[in-house]
Motif scaffolding. Structure first.
Motif, PDB file in Angstrom:
ATOM      1  N   THR A 147       3.547   3.374   7.438  1.00 31.97           N
ATOM      2  CA  THR A 147       4.653   3.087   6.500  1.00 31.97           C
ATOM      3  C   THR A 147       4.243   3.602   4.965  1.00 31.97           C
ATOM      4  N   LEU A 148       3.247   3.067   4.638  1.00 32.14           N
ATOM      5  CA  LEU A 148       2.566   3.159   3.289  1.00 32.14           C
ATOM      6  C   LEU A 148       2.309   4.629   2.947  1.00 32.14           C
ATOM      7  N   ILE A 149       1.625   5.461   4.071  1.00 30.57           N
ATOM      8  CA  ILE A 149       1.178   6.664   3.656  1.00 30.57           C
ATOM      9  C   ILE A 149       2.339   7.481   3.795  1.00 30.57           C
ATOM     10  N   THR A 150       3.515   7.182   4.615  1.00 27.47           N
ATOM     11  CA  THR A 150       4.620   8.100   4.571  1.00 27.47           C
ATOM     12  C   THR A 150       5.527   8.039   3.166  1.00 27.47           C
ATOM     13  N   PHE A 151       5.471   6.743   2.590  1.00 25.50           N
ATOM     14  CA  PHE A 151       6.012   6.500   1.358  1.00 25.50           C
ATOM     15  C   PHE A 151       5.412   7.496   0.255  1.00 25.50           C
ATOM     16  N   ILE A 152       3.998   7.315   0.376  1.00 25.24           N
ATOM     17  CA  ILE A 152       3.231   8.181  -0.691  1.00 25.24           C
ATOM     18  C   ILE A 152       3.438   9.687  -0.357  1.00 25.24           C
ATOM     19  N   ILE A 191      -3.084  14.460   0.056  1.00 18.67           N
ATOM     20  CA  ILE A 191      -4.652  14.088   0.126  1.00 18.67           C
ATOM     21  C   ILE A 191      -4.711  12.683   0.311  1.00 18.67           C
ATOM     22  N   LEU A 192      -4.162  12.157  -0.842  1.00 18.19           N
ATOM     23  CA  LEU A 192      -4.269  10.706  -1.095  1.00 18.19           C
ATOM     24  C   LEU A 192      -3.964   9.803   0.359  1.00 18.19           C
ATOM     25  N   ALA A 193      -2.681  10.179   0.719  1.00 17.63           N
ATOM     26  CA  ALA A 193      -2.007   9.580   1.848  1.00 17.63           C
ATOM     27  C   ALA A 193      -2.926   9.643   3.238  1.00 17.63           C
ATOM     28  N   ILE A 194      -3.387  10.806   3.241  1.00 15.53           N
ATOM     29  CA  ILE A 194      -4.202  11.160   4.478  1.00 15.53           C
ATOM     30  C   ILE A 194      -5.640  10.452   4.320  1.00 15.53           C
ATOM     31  N   LEU A 195      -6.301  10.403   3.222  1.00 16.90           N
ATOM     32  CA  LEU A 195      -7.389   9.666   2.966  1.00 16.90           C
ATOM     33  C   LEU A 195      -7.254   8.076   3.378  1.00 16.90           C
ATOM     34  N   ILE A 196      -6.198   7.383   2.835  1.00 20.17           N
ATOM     35  CA  ILE A 196      -6.022   6.094   3.290  1.00 20.17           C
ATOM     36  C   ILE A 196      -5.809   5.860   4.568  1.00 20.17           C
ATOM     37  N   PHE A 197      -5.064   6.813   5.453  1.00 20.73           N
ATOM     38  CA  PHE A 197      -4.824   6.644   6.762  1.00 20.73           C
ATOM     39  C   PHE A 197      -6.407   6.763   7.298  1.00 20.73           C
ATOM     40  N   TRP A 198      -7.188   8.009   7.075  1.00 18.93           N
ATOM     41  CA  TRP A 198      -8.294   8.127   7.716  1.00 18.93           C
ATOM     42  C   TRP A 198      -9.481   6.858   7.605  1.00 18.93           C
ATOM     43  N   ILE A 199      -9.302   6.133   6.425  1.00 24.69           N
ATOM     44  CA  ILE A 199     -10.242   5.017   5.989  1.00 24.69           C
ATOM     45  C   ILE A 199      -9.810   3.797   6.805  1.00 24.69           C
ATOM     46  N   ARG A 228       9.374  -0.464  18.978  1.00 27.00           N
ATOM     47  CA  ARG A 228       9.087   0.986  18.661  1.00 27.00           C
ATOM     48  C   ARG A 228      10.472   1.416  17.693  1.00 27.00           C
ATOM     49  N   THR A 229      11.627   0.991  18.041  1.00 23.64           N
ATOM     50  CA  THR A 229      12.854   1.448  17.388  1.00 23.64           C
ATOM     51  C   THR A 229      12.814   0.807  15.938  1.00 23.64           C
ATOM     52  N   ARG A 230      12.196  -0.371  15.778  1.00 25.89           N
ATOM     53  CA  ARG A 230      12.217  -1.161  14.490  1.00 25.89           C
ATOM     54  C   ARG A 230      10.973  -0.325  13.489  1.00 25.89           C
ATOM     55  N   ALA A 231      10.031   0.226  14.480  1.00 22.88           N
ATOM     56  CA  ALA A 231       8.820   0.687  13.535  1.00 22.88           C
ATOM     57  C   ALA A 231       9.406   2.058  13.174  1.00 22.88           C
ATOM     58  N   LEU A 232      10.276   2.831  14.075  1.00 24.38           N
ATOM     59  CA  LEU A 232      10.680   4.087  13.524  1.00 24.38           C
ATOM     60  C   LEU A 232      11.580   3.737  12.153  1.00 24.38           C
ATOM     61  N   THR A 233      12.391   2.583  12.124  1.00 24.42           N
ATOM     62  CA  THR A 233      13.337   2.287  11.248  1.00 24.42           C
ATOM     63  C   THR A 233      12.548   2.041   9.797  1.00 24.42           C
ATOM     64  N   LEU A 234      11.525   1.472   9.888  1.00 25.56           N
ATOM     65  CA  LEU A 234      10.544   1.231   9.089  1.00 25.56           C
ATOM     66  C   LEU A 234      10.194   2.386   8.322  1.00 25.56           C
ATOM     67  N   VAL A 235       9.698   3.175   9.355  1.00 21.43           N
ATOM     68  CA  VAL A 235       9.104   4.627   8.509  1.00 21.43           C
ATOM     69  C   VAL A 235      10.422   5.312   7.741  1.00 21.43           C
ATOM     70  N   ARG A 236      11.488   5.296   8.533  1.00 19.84           N
ATOM     71  CA  ARG A 236      12.612   5.928   7.916  1.00 19.84           C
ATOM     72  C   ARG A 236      12.859   5.303   6.508  1.00 19.84           C
ATOM     73  N   LEU A 237      12.787   4.087   6.476  1.00 18.62           N
ATOM     74  CA  LEU A 237      12.974   3.152   4.956  1.00 18.62           C
ATOM     75  C   LEU A 237      11.988   3.810   4.007  1.00 18.62           C
ATOM     76  N   ALA A 238      10.618   3.993   4.577  1.00 14.41           N
ATOM     77  CA  ALA A 238       9.708   4.554   3.632  1.00 14.41           C
ATOM     78  C   ALA A 238      10.126   6.003   3.101  1.00 14.41           C
TER      79      ALA A 238
END
Length: 408
Positions: free
Chosen positions: A24-29, A183-191, A140-150
């Motif tokens: 959710t965080l990296i989707t927002f960034i 690049i910042l978003a995917i570095l956070i995800f990777w780490i 799963r549906t709530r997780a998708l909703t959370l990402v949609r909020l981001a």
């Protein structure tokens, strides 16, 4: 009273894994950093002096790249895993955005925009598959909703920050920030997130047979996809014909149009997660909810036939927003629920391609209807298209009724 309401709202966000919050965080960034897109047509027209026809072709190239990228991202997610695709997509598109500012010819931008969108939109189906992997089935549906909020919050913040950047350092700043945030978003995800291996249920011996039987012979899914395409066409009117209509019919300023779109974002932020949680808790049929959402979208288009009272624009936005909240989270969930283990990527690829196609068709059909006929004809056409979507969703519901139960 307020404390109780707040606590109840916060309860809707409990129960997610750490990985889902990081996604959710990296989707927002990533979405907040996507500043080039809202200003792309202005950049091409005002900064590079392209004609309207040239701008149109670059945007079509953009849309075609998005379709190819969605398909490729899903196919490769099944072959080599969503994790690698997400890292490749954001890292490569981030570097590509740095370079895009130096491409200024029409032919160069046609090619560059196509390839950047191929790489950038490989991320979307891979991200949907990752939600299926890291979220519990009941979440799963709530997780998708959370990402949609981001995504919504990112889109709300991005244009404002982009406007400030243009005013201070010019359009070039957008490309640097867009690339850096990818690049910042995917570095956070990777780490922070470790790769989750493919499901042990994948049929390694006959994957093609599973896919043939599921995707190409999955009749309810293709009917559902046709209806999903229609909901996308109606929704994207908000960003194509409706802002022009605000100005030409009601003489609204950019600020007033922006406030109407902000109303959409605010309602989604506060209401979508509680609505989804309520529907999940009470086990309401998801396809019924989607059908009701499509009907609300159709009504929102018909409401625009009232063209002498500006207040109708607020009522229209309310119907469209509730339609969006009923359709999009559960459409994602239904699409991924149709996929057999190990083939989620291809299902989500086809699903996300339907929205990429809707983006192109929405602009083309809407603009052509206005140019050849009138705004009124366009609203009637779009509303009727929405009713066809409702009928397609009802047909899907009837077909699914006679299948073994699935987790949607």
């Amino acid at each position: 009273m307020l404390q109780r309401a707040f606590n109840k709202y916060i309860d809707n966000f409990r129960g997610f894994s750490r990985e889902i919050w990081i996604l959710t965080l990296i989707t927002f960034i990533n979405r907040a950093g996507t500043m080039v897109l809202p200003f792309l047509s202005k950049y091409l027209r005002e900064d590079l002096d392209f004609s309207y026809n040239q701008v149109k072709w670059i945007l079509i190239s953009f849309g075609l790249g998005s379709i190819v990228g969605s398909w490729l991202g899903g196919k490769l997610s099944d072959k080599i895993g969503f994790y690698k695709i997400m890292i490749f997509s954001l890292m490569t598109s981030g570097i590509a955005f740095f370079g895009l500012q130096f491409v200024t010819s029409f032919e160069g931008l046609l090619v560059a925009m196509f390839f950047i969108m191929v790489v950038a939109d490989m991320f979307r189906p891979a991200m949907f598959v990752s939600l299926g992997a890291y979220a519990k089935p009941e979440n799963r549906t709530r997780a998708l909703t959370l990402v949609r909020l981001a995504i919504n919050l990112g889109f709300a913040a991005g244009p404002a920050l982009g406007g400030l950047l243009i005013m201070t350092v010019g359009y070039k700043g957008l490309f640097w920030v867009d690339g850096a945030t990818c690049i910042l978003a995917i570095l956070i995800f990777w780490i922070k997130v470790k790769e989750k291996k493919k499901s042990k249920y994948t049929d390694k011996e006959h994957p093609g047979e599973i896919l043939t039987n599921s995707v190409f012979k999955d009749r309810p899914f293709w009917i559902f996809l046709g209806a999903t395409l229609i909901t996308g066409i109606l929704f994207f009117q908000l960003f194509t014909t409706i802002p022009l209509y605000h100005k030409e019919q009601f003489n609204l300023s950019e600020l007033q149009t922006g406030l109407l779109l902000t109303l959409n974002g605010v309602l989604i932020f506060f209401l979508e997660m509680p609505i989804v949680s309520y529907i999940e808790r009470h086990k309401i049929n998801k396809l019924k909810v989607i059908t009701l959402g499509c009907l609300a979208m159709a009504i929102s288009m018909y409401l625009l036939l009232v063209n002498q009272w500006a207040g109708i624009l607020i009522i229209m936005m309310l119907f469209m927003t509730f339609g969006e909240m009923f359709v999009f989270p559960f459409s994602n969930s239904f699409a991924i629920s149709r996929a057999p283990k190990g083939h989620e990527g291809r299902y989500m690829a086809i699903f996300t391609m339907s929205y990429s196609t809707a983006h192109i068709l929405s602009a083309e059909a809407g603009m052509d209807m206005i140019r050849l006929f009138s705004y009124q004809n366009n609203w009637f056409f779009m509303g009727t298209l929405g009713i066809i979507g409702v009928l397609l969703f009802i047909w899907t519901m009837k077909l699914v009724k006679y299948e073994p139960p699935r987790n949607i």
